[in-house]
Design a protein around this motif. Structure first.
Motif, PDB file in Angstrom:
ATOM      1  N   ILE A 136       0.684  -1.470   0.116  1.00  0.00           N
ATOM      2  CA  ILE A 136      -0.037   0.047  -0.148  1.00  0.00           C
ATOM      3  C   ILE A 136       1.107   1.370   0.305  1.00  0.00           C
ATOM      4  O   ILE A 136       2.104   1.446   0.617  1.00  0.00           O
ATOM      5  CB  ILE A 136      -1.076  -0.449   0.931  1.00  0.00           C
ATOM      6  N   ARG A 137       0.639   2.215  -0.562  1.00  0.00           N
ATOM      7  CA  ARG A 137       1.189   2.956  -0.803  1.00  0.00           C
ATOM      8  C   ARG A 137       0.283   4.489  -0.478  1.00  0.00           C
ATOM      9  O   ARG A 137      -0.362   5.523  -1.651  1.00  0.00           O
ATOM     10  CB  ARG A 137       1.548   3.554  -2.358  1.00  0.00           C
ATOM     11  N   PRO A 138       0.184   4.831   0.248  1.00  0.00           N
ATOM     12  CA  PRO A 138      -0.581   6.013   1.512  1.00  0.00           C
ATOM     13  C   PRO A 138      -1.137   7.316   0.079  1.00  0.00           C
ATOM     14  O   PRO A 138       0.487   7.607   0.111  1.00  0.00           O
ATOM     15  CB  PRO A 138      -0.547   6.587   2.500  1.00  0.00           C
ATOM     16  N   ALA A 139      -1.620   8.095  -0.354  1.00  0.00           N
ATOM     17  CA  ALA A 139      -2.409   9.237  -0.480  1.00  0.00           C
ATOM     18  C   ALA A 139      -2.955   9.856   0.510  1.00  0.00           C
ATOM     19  O   ALA A 139      -1.939  11.573   0.418  1.00  0.00           O
ATOM     20  CB  ALA A 139      -3.037   9.428  -1.939  1.00  0.00           C
ATOM     21  N   PHE A 140      -3.429   9.580   1.261  1.00  0.00           N
ATOM     22  CA  PHE A 140      -3.990  10.222   2.307  1.00  0.00           C
ATOM     23  C   PHE A 140      -4.099   9.759   3.536  1.00  0.00           C
ATOM     24  O   PHE A 140      -4.477   8.483   3.297  1.00  0.00           O
ATOM     25  CB  PHE A 140      -5.350  11.164   1.711  1.00  0.00           C
ATOM     26  N   ILE A 141      -3.491  10.363   4.477  1.00  0.00           N
ATOM     27  CA  ILE A 141      -3.895   9.752   5.891  1.00  0.00           C
ATOM     28  C   ILE A 141      -4.805  10.401   7.018  1.00  0.00           C
ATOM     29  O   ILE A 141      -4.249  10.826   7.463  1.00  0.00           O
ATOM     30  CB  ILE A 141      -2.668   8.998   6.016  1.00  0.00           C
ATOM     31  N   GLU A 142      -5.264   9.544   7.534  1.00  0.00           N
ATOM     32  CA  GLU A 142      -6.679   9.791   8.591  1.00  0.00           C
ATOM     33  C   GLU A 142      -5.748   9.509  10.062  1.00  0.00           C
ATOM     34  O   GLU A 142      -6.558   8.128  10.301  1.00  0.00           O
ATOM     35  CB  GLU A 142      -7.407  10.388   8.063  1.00  0.00           C
ATOM     36  N   ALA A 143      -4.889  10.417  10.762  1.00  0.00           N
ATOM     37  CA  ALA A 143      -5.143   9.633  12.287  1.00  0.00           C
ATOM     38  C   ALA A 143      -5.625  10.398  13.530  1.00  0.00           C
ATOM     39  O   ALA A 143      -5.693  11.130  12.892  1.00  0.00           O
ATOM     40  CB  ALA A 143      -3.807   9.636  12.428  1.00  0.00           C
ATOM     41  N   GLU A 144      -6.199   9.609  15.152  1.00  0.00           N
ATOM     42  CA  GLU A 144      -6.962  10.010  15.666  1.00  0.00           C
ATOM     43  C   GLU A 144      -6.745   9.330  16.290  1.00  0.00           C
ATOM     44  O   GLU A 144      -6.115   7.835  16.735  1.00  0.00           O
ATOM     45  CB  GLU A 144      -7.829   9.827  15.223  1.00  0.00           C
ATOM     46  N   ARG A 145      -5.948   9.699  18.496  1.00  0.00           N
ATOM     47  CA  ARG A 145      -5.314   9.223  19.222  1.00  0.00           C
ATOM     48  C   ARG A 145      -6.141  10.285  20.471  1.00  0.00           C
ATOM     49  O   ARG A 145      -5.043  10.986  20.996  1.00  0.00           O
ATOM     50  CB  ARG A 145      -4.014   9.345  19.298  1.00  0.00           C
ATOM     51  N   HIS A 146      -6.829   9.831  21.005  1.00  0.00           N
ATOM     52  CA  HIS A 146      -8.114  10.277  21.903  1.00  0.00           C
ATOM     53  C   HIS A 146      -7.537   9.611  23.532  1.00  0.00           C
ATOM     54  O   HIS A 146      -7.832   8.117  22.968  1.00  0.00           O
ATOM     55  CB  HIS A 146      -8.912  10.629  21.585  1.00  0.00           C
ATOM     56  N   GLY A 147      -8.195  10.183  24.211  1.00  0.00           N
ATOM     57  CA  GLY A 147      -8.472   9.193  25.713  1.00  0.00           C
ATOM     58  C   GLY A 147      -8.032  10.591  26.417  1.00  0.00           C
ATOM     59  O   GLY A 147      -8.016  11.884  26.795  1.00  0.00           O
ATOM     60  N   PRO A 148      -8.707  10.152  28.303  1.00  0.00           N
ATOM     61  CA  PRO A 148      -8.895  10.632  28.960  1.00  0.00           C
ATOM     62  C   PRO A 148      -7.378  10.806  29.620  1.00  0.00           C
ATOM     63  O   PRO A 148      -6.758  10.734  29.701  1.00  0.00           O
ATOM     64  CB  PRO A 148      -9.508   9.666  30.050  1.00  0.00           C
ATOM     65  N   TYR A 149      -7.717  12.246  30.704  1.00  0.00           N
ATOM     66  CA  TYR A 149      -6.321  12.291  31.220  1.00  0.00           C
ATOM     67  C   TYR A 149      -6.016  12.121  32.372  1.00  0.00           C
ATOM     68  O   TYR A 149      -7.573  10.887  32.927  1.00  0.00           O
ATOM     69  CB  TYR A 149      -7.229  14.055  31.798  1.00  0.00           C
ATOM     70  N   THR A 150      -5.115  11.737  32.175  1.00  0.00           N
ATOM     71  CA  THR A 150      -4.241  10.360  33.242  1.00  0.00           C
ATOM     72  C   THR A 150      -3.499  10.786  34.626  1.00  0.00           C
ATOM     73  O   THR A 150      -3.652  10.054  35.220  1.00  0.00           O
ATOM     74  CB  THR A 150      -3.478   9.421  32.698  1.00  0.00           C
ATOM     75  N   GLY A 151      -3.769  11.960  34.311  1.00  0.00           N
ATOM     76  CA  GLY A 151      -2.594  12.441  35.574  1.00  0.00           C
ATOM     77  C   GLY A 151      -0.752  12.017  35.396  1.00  0.00           C
ATOM     78  O   GLY A 151      -0.004  12.689  36.151  1.00  0.00           O
ATOM     79  N   ARG A 152      -0.882  11.577  34.083  1.00  0.00           N
ATOM     80  CA  ARG A 152       0.960  10.544  34.189  1.00  0.00           C
ATOM     81  C   ARG A 152       1.616  11.543  33.102  1.00  0.00           C
ATOM     82  O   ARG A 152       0.761  11.657  32.097  1.00  0.00           O
ATOM     83  CB  ARG A 152       0.808   9.417  33.478  1.00  0.00           C
ATOM     84  N   SER A 153       3.380  11.596  32.844  1.00  0.00           N
ATOM     85  CA  SER A 153       3.680  11.556  31.273  1.00  0.00           C
ATOM     86  C   SER A 153       3.545  13.335  31.571  1.00  0.00           C
ATOM     87  O   SER A 153       2.908  14.356  30.766  1.00  0.00           O
ATOM     88  CB  SER A 153       2.997  11.240  30.147  1.00  0.00           C
ATOM     89  N   THR A 154       3.602  13.580  32.809  1.00  0.00           N
ATOM     90  CA  THR A 154       3.403  15.819  32.791  1.00  0.00           C
ATOM     91  C   THR A 154       4.204  16.155  32.481  1.00  0.00           C
ATOM     92  O   THR A 154       4.335  17.453  32.264  1.00  0.00           O
ATOM     93  CB  THR A 154       2.463  15.970  34.508  1.00  0.00           C
ATOM     94  N   ASP A 155       5.832  15.789  32.198  1.00  0.00           N
ATOM     95  CA  ASP A 155       6.857  16.299  31.724  1.00  0.00           C
ATOM     96  C   ASP A 155       7.304  16.348  30.249  1.00  0.00           C
ATOM     97  O   ASP A 155       8.098  17.575  29.984  1.00  0.00           O
ATOM     98  CB  ASP A 155       7.212  15.584  32.210  1.00  0.00           C
ATOM     99  N   ILE A 156       5.521  16.116  29.145  1.00  0.00           N
ATOM    100  CA  ILE A 156       5.804  15.698  27.985  1.00  0.00           C
ATOM    101  C   ILE A 156       4.088  16.182  27.869  1.00  0.00           C
ATOM    102  O   ILE A 156       3.029  16.093  28.783  1.00  0.00           O
ATOM    103  CB  ILE A 156       6.163  14.672  27.041  1.00  0.00           C
ATOM    104  N   GLY A 157       3.346  17.102  26.547  1.00  0.00           N
ATOM    105  CA  GLY A 157       2.128  17.181  25.701  1.00  0.00           C
ATOM    106  C   GLY A 157       2.300  16.034  24.945  1.00  0.00           C
ATOM    107  O   GLY A 157       2.153  14.828  24.982  1.00  0.00           O
ATOM    108  N   ALA A 158       1.005  16.167  24.596  1.00  0.00           N
ATOM    109  CA  ALA A 158      -0.741  15.370  24.135  1.00  0.00           C
ATOM    110  C   ALA A 158       0.469  14.999  22.350  1.00  0.00           C
ATOM    111  O   ALA A 158       0.607  13.883  22.157  1.00  0.00           O
ATOM    112  CB  ALA A 158      -1.294  16.366  23.664  1.00  0.00           C
ATOM    113  N   VAL A 159       1.372  15.748  21.883  1.00  0.00           N
ATOM    114  CA  VAL A 159       2.555  15.299  20.825  1.00  0.00           C
ATOM    115  C   VAL A 159       3.247  14.623  21.266  1.00  0.00           C
ATOM    116  O   VAL A 159       3.800  13.294  20.236  1.00  0.00           O
ATOM    117  CB  VAL A 159       3.219  16.555  19.977  1.00  0.00           C
ATOM    118  N   LEU A 160       4.278  14.477  21.835  1.00  0.00           N
ATOM    119  CA  LEU A 160       5.122  13.644  22.265  1.00  0.00           C
ATOM    120  C   LEU A 160       4.418  12.387  23.788  1.00  0.00           C
ATOM    121  O   LEU A 160       5.277  11.288  23.782  1.00  0.00           O
ATOM    122  CB  LEU A 160       6.554  14.444  23.424  1.00  0.00           C
TER     123      LEU A 160
END
Length: 366
Positions: A136-160
């Motif tokens: 498969i050779r993608p022409a268009f991609i849509e990615a979604e990654r959502h989750g509830p707030y956990t209070g973990r990984s507070t040293d980084i934001g949603a991107v990392l």
């Protein structure tokens, strides 16, 4: 067979599962677990029938490989010490805080000639493994990654914390460099960004829309791909993939809707999938969970001194793209004026008002 001596550095929410799984592999000896919280280290050590440590240094002479699952800020320091001692490392994502730190780990692994694997776990999700087998050779991609707030990984934001998973997956699927990155994000609770939307344009022409949020009510982890070969849709939570392609008849002769009579057109909606489009649904849930698959792969790579599926270079490239997204988020001008005050995730314009009023009873309870 000699058992591979391993340890897990950091046994919090995710690290404790690294320890549990490694302790269950018959060809692995879990020598110890490390955590700055001595009570947590002792609890996991007892559960996994191993020793507890509050520092990683004593393990440098005791292990053949190590899994680093500390907060991101400590990845470089801990992983570098083991690599300097010639010990293979699996380091969780994001690989490091900076690209320079990631490059140093790559150099150390090369000098020691030992495997360095980065914990981009979704590469081992059975649904994505099914996709990776196919042309498969993608022409268009849509990615979604959502989750509830956990209070973990507070040293980084949603991107990392979240989006970097999908950035790595996309980079593994699309050849060539990313030509342009634009993004917008918001820090809802202050500090780091909590939700981000990014648009990536590759030199190959592929376009990807990527969204991450860590303040959603329910988890959602999906990847959808459109390509000349067909369509692929993955649900990472259920480990299921749907593949769609035009059938051989349509490939040979096409589908000329304009030449159909009204009766044929009326049937098209009901006959589209099955008669004109082939559909394959694959349930990868029976093929193991992705963390077990990832750790099994790491152990096998260490034993054979083989290059891992997710290399240090892969982790560095995903990190570099994540920083480009963060740069775009920080430079986004909410009022259209890049020199104005409303720039970046922490400087959204003041609300024009409330979207709704709670009923009095709910408002008092809150």
């Amino acid at each position: 067979m000699t058992r591979l001596r391993t340890a897990v550095i950091g046994v919090g929410h995710l690290g404790q599962h690294h320890a549990r799984i490694l302790s269950e592999f018959p060809d692995v000896e879990l020598v110890g677990v490390v955590d700055a919280n001595s009570d947590q280290a002792m609890t996991i050590a007892q559960r996994c029938r191993t020793r507890a440590f509050d520092r990683h240094e004593p393990l440098l002479d005791l292990v053949d490989a190590v899994s680093v699952v500390t907060p991101t800020s400590f990845h470089h320091h801990v992983a570098a010490e083991f690599l300097r001692n010639g010990i293979p490392v699996l380091v969780e994502k994001p690989m490091c805080k900076t690209v320079a730190e990631a490059d140093e780990l790559i150099s150390l692994a090369r000098e020691a000639n030992v495997p360095l694997q980065v914990g981009h776990i979704e590469r081992f999700n059975p649904a994505f493994e099914e996709l990776a087998k196919r042309p498969i050779r993608p022409a268009f991609i849509e990615a979604e990654r959502h989750g509830p707030y956990t209070g973990r990984s507070t040293d980084i934001g949603a991107v990392l914390d979240l989006m970097i998973h999908d950035l790595d997956l996309i980079l593994s699927l699309v050849p060539g460099p990313v030509k342009d990155v634009s993004a917008v994000g918001a820090a809802v609770f202050g500090g780091h960004e909590d939700m981000v939307n990014a648009r990536l344009v590759f030199e190959s022409g592929c376009v990807a829309h990527v969204t991450a949020s860590r303040i959603s009510a329910r988890p959602k982890r999906r990847l959808r791909i459109w390509a000349s070969e067909g369509y692929a849709g993955i649900d990472f939570v259920s480990r299921k993939i749907t593949l769609v392609q035009v059938n051989d008849e349509v490939r040979r002769h096409g589908l000329r809707v304009e030449k159909m009579d009204p009766t044929q057109r009326a049937k098209l909606k009901d006959e589209m999938f099955g008669r004109h489009l082939d559909v394959l649904n694959i349930d990868g849930d029976r093929k193991g969970d992705q963390l077990t698959n990832e750790l099994r792969h790491f152990v096998d790579c260490v034993r054979a001194n083989r290059t891992p599926r997710v290399t240090g270079e892969d982790g560095r490239d995903a990190l570099a793209l994540a920083h480009r997204v963060l740069d775009a988020v920080r430079s986004h001008a909410w009022d259209g004026n890049e020199d104005g005050p409303s720039v970046g995730p922490n400087r959204m314009p003041k609300p024009a008002g409330k979207l709704f009023e709670l009923p009095k009873s709910q408002s008092e309870a809150a």
